[in-house]
Design an enzyme around this catalytic site. Structure first.
Site, mmCIF file in Angstrom:
data_model
loop_
_atom_site.group_PDB
_atom_site.id
_atom_site.type_symbol
_atom_site.label_atom_id
_atom_site.label_comp_id
_atom_site.label_asym_id
_atom_site.label_seq_id
_atom_site.Cartn_x
_atom_site.Cartn_y
_atom_site.Cartn_z
ATOM 1 N N SER A 97 0.831 -1.201 0.000
ATOM 2 C CA SER A 97 0.000 0.000 0.000
ATOM 3 C C SER A 97 0.872 1.259 0.000
ATOM 4 O O SER A 97 1.677 1.440 -0.915
ATOM 5 C CB SER A 97 -0.959 -0.053 1.188
ATOM 6 O OG SER A 97 -1.954 0.937 1.081
ATOM 7 N N ASP A 129 -10.156 -4.890 -4.077
ATOM 8 C CA ASP A 129 -9.540 -3.892 -3.197
ATOM 9 C C ASP A 129 -10.400 -2.622 -3.189
ATOM 10 O O ASP A 129 -10.546 -1.966 -4.218
ATOM 11 C CB ASP A 129 -8.122 -3.577 -3.695
ATOM 12 C CG ASP A 129 -7.321 -2.754 -2.713
ATOM 13 O OD1 ASP A 129 -7.908 -1.879 -2.046
ATOM 14 O OD2 ASP A 129 -6.115 -2.985 -2.589
ATOM 15 N N HIS A 153 -7.535 -5.683 0.326
ATOM 16 C CA HIS A 153 -6.339 -4.866 0.557
ATOM 17 C C HIS A 153 -5.539 -5.324 1.781
ATOM 18 O O HIS A 153 -4.478 -4.776 2.067
ATOM 19 C CB HIS A 153 -6.774 -3.404 0.747
ATOM 20 C CG HIS A 153 -5.674 -2.399 0.663
ATOM 21 N ND1 HIS A 153 -5.120 -1.994 -0.537
ATOM 22 C CD2 HIS A 153 -5.004 -1.706 1.631
ATOM 23 C CE1 HIS A 153 -4.172 -1.098 -0.299
ATOM 24 N NE2 HIS A 153 -4.073 -0.914 0.998
#
Lengths: 340, 340
Positions: free
Chosen positions: A208, A285, A317
């Site tokens: 991320s 996600d 995610h």
């Protein structure tokens, strides 16, 4: 569809999902351990030299690391250290996994965590130690930001760990939020001084916001990392309204400055050896609009930069996604870090 | 020394450590899913019948489970549910991992967590999903106690999750702390009603306090579980001064009552099929004096009950230890749960 798709970007599609042609795609007792600093190391990054130039840290004194925890795991040791960072002007923690029976300087893989994470998250939830032990790779995973208290108005950014691995220029962030220099200079120097790593065999990965950190680190330092990989990375932060709010805290309103810390913008000017990029993203996600993977793929394609992109059906995610695909990332890095 | 040692107990020693001859041994939105209860099930446990007899739960009404989270992981789904437990008189959470592509009723493995854990701990930190997916085993992991607030004086026991998987008889604990019946009757009934499990193929495992729960569940229900395993289990709680403090809250001062919930005491009277016991303990486990593994081994030897005991050098009591050896526990259970 499985296997590479042409142009200059290699796509690997799994689980039946197919991209369109436009490429849409702490508890133990703390005790102090003193490590002997063997030599003064040159620091390539000018910002790092500026920050450290007048400090004791660079003057060949002993580097002090406190052992926060040390646990046996898959035959090796999962350790967490605390130290004073001269670059960040704050006490920091980082984790190091050291496989057993390393007979010579080992390759090193840096992992950068995402928002809301700390140095604990990846080492507790990903299961990477199985593969680090298997391949004999030392893995370093720092906390995502200094835990400084900058007052009520700024608490959320610090509490969420939203450093974005950049060097902030605006006050009050500029004093402590210099994570780019910390990750690319100060921390590697500490690792090279205190652990038996082969400094010519290093790679970087992240999740991320940490995926963004890994990509910009590789793009801004051609040849420094043998490979780079990311799970659900933030790829085009300067175009995400939500992330712009944070970047404006660090840089002000100037979009051009933000673009210097944006991997989708950086690929256009990349001149260096193969980056050996591997990326996984979950098809489900919920943050994918903020990640900007499609823009990154388009930019790579335009610049002729190869990347293996995998969109995984049904995955989101979080850390269940990471733990599922971490094996593939270690296989990837091992190809470039380890002898066959 | 590697390999089995004789008598009736099979010892496997690893990592160079040798026992002496005396065996010293989310964030997601919550939405409601209604499952059709297919039939009323008989409940073998008298205590369970007493507790549920007058309640709607056993009267063939719909069983309501709320989905707390649902994440793809290793091709399957890691889910967490919340429901009202009639046995515990409280809202409870449990986790279920369902591998993908199950074509027929699957074997089920129950995992019981230790002190300070919740239904989240094992599913986030152990990495078991890799092996559950590999073998096609549904894995159920409940929270370790009801999260009831019994007032300031009792907060520590509840906050630490010290249920010890027993049925408390003393107030105020008797109303909610009936974890033995919950784990052995109510929860399995819910699982059998709502998931495609083969109720003739079930096993149980646990960590620390949960290892104790797994062992007493297997010993008090001969033939119910095909295999039982434990990581750093509490084996002889009635002889541990620290654990006695907790057990006295539930049972009063009578040692004889405590011994009915103590696996080292229960093995003496065990009359049933092979238990197929696997145990790992870290040699550096700081809690080993409270675990009483040596006493359990001696009792097994005296009773002629076979067990595979592994003392692992350098390992402690935590989740790095668990994640390292979880693979071996799944190989063990798969031998008894899965077709070759």
């Amino acid at each position: 569809m499985r296997g590479p798709l042409c142009f200059n970007i290699m796509y690997i599609f799994r689980c039946g999902y197919r991209l369109s042609a436009v490429c849409p795609s702490s508890g133990r007792a703390v005790h102090t351990v003193k490590f002997q600093q063997r030599r003064t190391r040159p620091h390539q990054d000018q910002n790092f030299q500026r920050l450290c130039g007048s400090r004791q840290w660079s003057n060949n004194i002993e580097q002090q690391l406190k052992v926060v925890s040390d646990n046996r795991c898959f035959g090796g040791q999962q350790k967490v250290y605390e130290h004073y960072s001269a670059v960040l002007n704050f006490q920091m923690r980082f984790a190091v996994y050291v496989p057993e029976n390393l007979e010579r300087p080992a390759p090193v893989l840096y992992h950068l965590g995402g928002m809301l994470c700390s140095e604990q998250t990846f080492i507790q939830k990903s299961g990477f130690q199985r593969w680090a032990a298997h391949y004999g790779i030392i893995v370093v995973s720092p906390d995502v930001c200094p835990r400084v208290n900058l007052g009520v108005d700024n608490n959320t950014i610090e509490a969420n760990g939203e450093s974005y691995y950049v060097n902030a220029v605006k006050k009050p962030w500029s004093k402590n939020f210099q994570m780019y220099s910390y990750v690319n200079e100060e921390l590697p120097s500490i690792i090279q001084e205190n652990f038996n790593v082969n400094k010519d065999k290093q790679s970087i990965m992240g999740h991320s916001m940490g995926g963004h950190g890994a990509l910009i680190s590789a793009l801004k330092n051609p040849g420094k990392f043998r490979s780079v990989s990311a799970l659900a990375p933030v790829c085009n932060p300067s175009q995400s309204p939500g992330i712009q709010v944070i970047l404006k805290c660090y840089f002000g309103d100037d979009l051009k400055t933000m673009e210097k810390w944006d991997s989708t913008c950086l690929v256009a000017d990349y001149k260096g050896p193969e980056l050996n990029i591997l990326i996984h993203q979950g098809y489900n996600d919920v943050h994918k609009d903020d990640l900007g993977l499609e823009n990154f793929i388009s930019a790579c394609k335009k610049a002729g930069i190869a990347a293996s992109i995998n969109i995984e059906e049904g995955y989101d995610h979080g850390f269940y996604f990471i733990s599922t695909f971490i094996e593939q990332h270690y296989h990837h890095h091992a190809k470039f870090l380890c002898d066959s």
